[in-house]
Design a protein around this motif. Structure first.
Motif, PDB file in Angstrom:
ATOM      1  N   GLU A  59      40.528  52.906  44.769  1.00 57.15           N
ATOM      2  CA  GLU A  59      41.413  53.674  45.971  1.00 57.15           C
ATOM      3  C   GLU A  59      40.515  54.234  46.934  1.00 57.15           C
ATOM      4  O   GLU A  59      40.915  54.644  48.014  1.00 57.15           O
ATOM      5  CB  GLU A  59      42.439  54.527  45.347  1.00 57.15           C
ATOM      6  CG  GLU A  59      42.080  55.550  44.472  1.00 57.15           C
ATOM      7  CD  GLU A  59      41.908  55.254  43.180  1.00 57.15           C
ATOM      8  OE1 GLU A  59      42.062  56.065  42.076  1.00 57.15           O
ATOM      9  OE2 GLU A  59      41.747  54.021  42.553  1.00 57.15           O
ATOM     10  N   ASP A  60      39.308  54.658  46.321  1.00 55.96           N
ATOM     11  CA  ASP A  60      37.927  55.234  47.423  1.00 55.96           C
ATOM     12  C   ASP A  60      37.497  54.170  48.421  1.00 55.96           C
ATOM     13  O   ASP A  60      36.699  54.726  49.017  1.00 55.96           O
ATOM     14  CB  ASP A  60      37.088  55.885  46.435  1.00 55.96           C
ATOM     15  CG  ASP A  60      37.879  57.034  45.419  1.00 55.96           C
ATOM     16  OD1 ASP A  60      38.818  57.512  46.168  1.00 55.96           O
ATOM     17  OD2 ASP A  60      36.911  57.513  44.711  1.00 55.96           O
ATOM     18  N   PRO A  86      40.914  42.922  31.672  1.00 56.84           N
ATOM     19  CA  PRO A  86      42.083  41.928  31.264  1.00 56.84           C
ATOM     20  C   PRO A  86      43.099  42.120  32.181  1.00 56.84           C
ATOM     21  O   PRO A  86      43.179  43.151  33.307  1.00 56.84           O
ATOM     22  CB  PRO A  86      42.832  42.657  29.880  1.00 56.84           C
ATOM     23  CG  PRO A  86      42.262  43.869  29.716  1.00 56.84           C
ATOM     24  CD  PRO A  86      40.844  44.133  30.191  1.00 56.84           C
ATOM     25  N   ALA A  87      43.963  40.950  32.395  1.00 52.71           N
ATOM     26  CA  ALA A  87      44.818  40.997  33.438  1.00 52.71           C
ATOM     27  C   ALA A  87      45.716  42.059  33.753  1.00 52.71           C
ATOM     28  O   ALA A  87      46.025  42.622  34.852  1.00 52.71           O
ATOM     29  CB  ALA A  87      45.872  39.765  33.192  1.00 52.71           C
ATOM     30  N   ASP A  88      46.155  42.940  32.779  1.00 53.91           N
ATOM     31  CA  ASP A  88      46.980  43.971  32.935  1.00 53.91           C
ATOM     32  C   ASP A  88      46.038  45.260  33.672  1.00 53.91           C
ATOM     33  O   ASP A  88      46.589  45.719  34.762  1.00 53.91           O
ATOM     34  CB  ASP A  88      47.795  44.725  31.742  1.00 53.91           C
ATOM     35  CG  ASP A  88      46.680  45.086  30.676  1.00 53.91           C
ATOM     36  OD1 ASP A  88      45.410  44.613  30.511  1.00 53.91           O
ATOM     37  OD2 ASP A  88      47.067  45.877  29.752  1.00 53.91           O
ATOM     38  N   ALA A  89      44.717  45.234  33.452  1.00 56.91           N
ATOM     39  CA  ALA A  89      44.157  46.251  34.063  1.00 56.91           C
ATOM     40  C   ALA A  89      43.579  45.656  35.386  1.00 56.91           C
ATOM     41  O   ALA A  89      43.620  46.683  36.421  1.00 56.91           O
ATOM     42  CB  ALA A  89      42.651  46.320  33.317  1.00 56.91           C
ATOM     43  N   LEU A  90      43.697  44.381  35.649  1.00 55.80           N
ATOM     44  CA  LEU A  90      43.361  44.076  37.126  1.00 55.80           C
ATOM     45  C   LEU A  90      44.662  44.363  37.988  1.00 55.80           C
ATOM     46  O   LEU A  90      44.716  44.803  38.930  1.00 55.80           O
ATOM     47  CB  LEU A  90      43.332  42.561  37.185  1.00 55.80           C
ATOM     48  CG  LEU A  90      41.844  42.231  36.320  1.00 55.80           C
ATOM     49  CD1 LEU A  90      41.883  40.482  36.412  1.00 55.80           C
ATOM     50  CD2 LEU A  90      40.697  42.700  37.224  1.00 55.80           C
ATOM     51  N   SER A  91      45.944  44.395  37.208  1.00 58.52           N
ATOM     52  CA  SER A  91      47.322  44.277  38.107  1.00 58.52           C
ATOM     53  C   SER A  91      47.204  45.969  38.244  1.00 58.52           C
ATOM     54  O   SER A  91      47.669  46.368  39.352  1.00 58.52           O
ATOM     55  CB  SER A  91      48.414  43.974  37.109  1.00 58.52           C
ATOM     56  OG  SER A  91      48.475  42.814  37.082  1.00 58.52           O
ATOM     57  N   ALA A  95      47.497  47.790  41.952  1.00 59.68           N
ATOM     58  CA  ALA A  95      48.507  48.460  42.380  1.00 59.68           C
ATOM     59  C   ALA A  95      47.944  49.935  43.251  1.00 59.68           C
ATOM     60  O   ALA A  95      48.477  50.496  44.037  1.00 59.68           O
ATOM     61  CB  ALA A  95      49.244  49.179  41.189  1.00 59.68           C
ATOM     62  N   ARG A  96      46.682  50.171  42.669  1.00 61.70           N
ATOM     63  CA  ARG A  96      46.206  51.568  43.248  1.00 61.70           C
ATOM     64  C   ARG A  96      45.342  51.209  44.743  1.00 61.70           C
ATOM     65  O   ARG A  96      45.149  52.241  45.567  1.00 61.70           O
ATOM     66  CB  ARG A  96      44.934  51.923  42.500  1.00 61.70           C
ATOM     67  CG  ARG A  96      45.824  52.484  41.183  1.00 61.70           C
ATOM     68  CD  ARG A  96      44.959  53.296  40.127  1.00 61.70           C
ATOM     69  NE  ARG A  96      43.465  53.310  40.411  1.00 61.70           N
ATOM     70  CZ  ARG A  96      42.515  52.682  39.414  1.00 61.70           C
ATOM     71  NH1 ARG A  96      42.579  52.203  38.286  1.00 61.70           N
ATOM     72  NH2 ARG A  96      41.096  52.903  39.642  1.00 61.70           N
ATOM     73  N   ASN A  97      44.954  49.702  44.982  1.00 60.93           N
ATOM     74  CA  ASN A  97      44.555  49.441  46.246  1.00 60.93           C
ATOM     75  C   ASN A  97      44.706  47.874  46.268  1.00 60.93           C
ATOM     76  O   ASN A  97      44.080  46.915  45.730  1.00 60.93           O
ATOM     77  CB  ASN A  97      43.001  49.800  46.180  1.00 60.93           C
ATOM     78  CG  ASN A  97      42.428  49.409  47.430  1.00 60.93           C
ATOM     79  OD1 ASN A  97      42.958  48.569  48.407  1.00 60.93           O
ATOM     80  ND2 ASN A  97      41.121  49.841  47.870  1.00 60.93           N
ATOM     81  N   PRO A  98      45.762  47.356  47.113  1.00 63.19           N
ATOM     82  CA  PRO A  98      46.055  46.211  47.146  1.00 63.19           C
ATOM     83  C   PRO A  98      45.058  45.298  48.139  1.00 63.19           C
ATOM     84  O   PRO A  98      45.256  43.938  48.161  1.00 63.19           O
ATOM     85  CB  PRO A  98      47.603  46.304  48.113  1.00 63.19           C
ATOM     86  CG  PRO A  98      47.449  47.521  48.733  1.00 63.19           C
ATOM     87  CD  PRO A  98      46.551  48.526  48.299  1.00 63.19           C
ATOM     88  N   HIS A  99      44.328  45.834  48.549  1.00 61.82           N
ATOM     89  CA  HIS A  99      43.183  45.231  49.551  1.00 61.82           C
ATOM     90  C   HIS A  99      42.171  44.573  48.718  1.00 61.82           C
ATOM     91  O   HIS A  99      40.997  45.003  48.597  1.00 61.82           O
ATOM     92  CB  HIS A  99      42.546  46.133  50.561  1.00 61.82           C
ATOM     93  CG  HIS A  99      43.731  46.739  51.516  1.00 61.82           C
ATOM     94  ND1 HIS A  99      44.513  45.952  52.487  1.00 61.82           N
ATOM     95  CD2 HIS A  99      44.244  47.940  51.313  1.00 61.82           C
ATOM     96  CE1 HIS A  99      45.364  46.884  52.958  1.00 61.82           C
ATOM     97  NE2 HIS A  99      45.230  48.025  52.269  1.00 61.82           N
ATOM     98  N   ALA A 100      42.381  43.507  48.140  1.00 63.28           N
ATOM     99  CA  ALA A 100      41.494  43.124  46.842  1.00 63.28           C
ATOM    100  C   ALA A 100      41.391  41.347  47.012  1.00 63.28           C
ATOM    101  O   ALA A 100      42.040  40.678  47.756  1.00 63.28           O
ATOM    102  CB  ALA A 100      42.118  43.327  45.605  1.00 63.28           C
ATOM    103  N   ALA A 101      40.291  40.782  46.436  1.00 64.15           N
ATOM    104  CA  ALA A 101      40.045  39.477  46.536  1.00 64.15           C
ATOM    105  C   ALA A 101      39.519  39.409  44.733  1.00 64.15           C
ATOM    106  O   ALA A 101      38.781  40.000  44.307  1.00 64.15           O
ATOM    107  CB  ALA A 101      38.960  39.172  47.298  1.00 64.15           C
ATOM    108  N   TRP A 102      40.201  38.461  44.154  1.00 65.27           N
ATOM    109  CA  TRP A 102      39.728  38.075  42.940  1.00 65.27           C
ATOM    110  C   TRP A 102      38.974  36.634  42.802  1.00 65.27           C
ATOM    111  O   TRP A 102      39.686  35.680  43.369  1.00 65.27           O
ATOM    112  CB  TRP A 102      40.883  38.110  41.824  1.00 65.27           C
ATOM    113  CG  TRP A 102      41.300  39.174  41.712  1.00 65.27           C
ATOM    114  CD1 TRP A 102      41.419  40.479  42.015  1.00 65.27           C
ATOM    115  CD2 TRP A 102      42.789  39.440  40.869  1.00 65.27           C
ATOM    116  NE1 TRP A 102      42.551  41.544  41.796  1.00 65.27           N
ATOM    117  CE2 TRP A 102      43.173  40.815  40.971  1.00 65.27           C
ATOM    118  CE3 TRP A 102      43.423  38.694  40.055  1.00 65.27           C
ATOM    119  CZ2 TRP A 102      44.191  41.398  40.175  1.00 65.27           C
ATOM    120  CZ3 TRP A 102      44.745  39.054  39.385  1.00 65.27           C
ATOM    121  CH2 TRP A 102      44.969  40.508  39.358  1.00 65.27           C
TER     122      TRP A 102
END
Length: 106
Positions: A59-60, A86-91, A95-102
């Motif tokens: 989020e920073d 793991p997938a739950d941590a990635l989710s 949730a904390r910053n939706p501007h992501a690329a995996w």
């Protein structure tokens, strides 16, 4: 990290994170090699940290990128349950910053 360092906007703050100290050291060396080819007045600010990406403060940052494939046995995995974090941590990160690329294996 090398691509981001070479293609980032001047003054942009970039941070690479890896749980493995050797991988983090390799990333830092790669960034340093690229940085010396970028003029100082347009060079981004890059740091590499040894940390658990699952608890990193995404989020920073304006955006974030992650490659959760640990390549067990030296080979890529397509099994989500083998990802680290793991997938739950990635989710939770998303949730904390939706501007992501995996980056995911095919």
């Amino acid at each position: 990290a090398m691509f981001l360092a070479a293609n980032s906007a001047p003054g942009r703050r970039l941070c690479g994170v890896d749980l493995d100290p050797l991988t983090a050291a390799c990333a830092a060396a790669n960034v340093a090699a690229v940085a010396e080819r970028i003029p100082a007045d347009v060079r981004p600010v890059v740091r590499i940290e040894i940390a658990d990406a699952a608890s990193f403060r995404v989020e920073d940052f304006a955006a974030w990128h992650i490659d959760p494939d640990r390549r067990p046995g030296g080979r890529r995995t397509t099994r989500v349950e083998a990802f680290l974090p793991p997938a739950d941590a990635l989710s939770a990160l998303l949730a904390r910053n939706p501007h992501a690329a995996w980056k995911l294996a095919p």
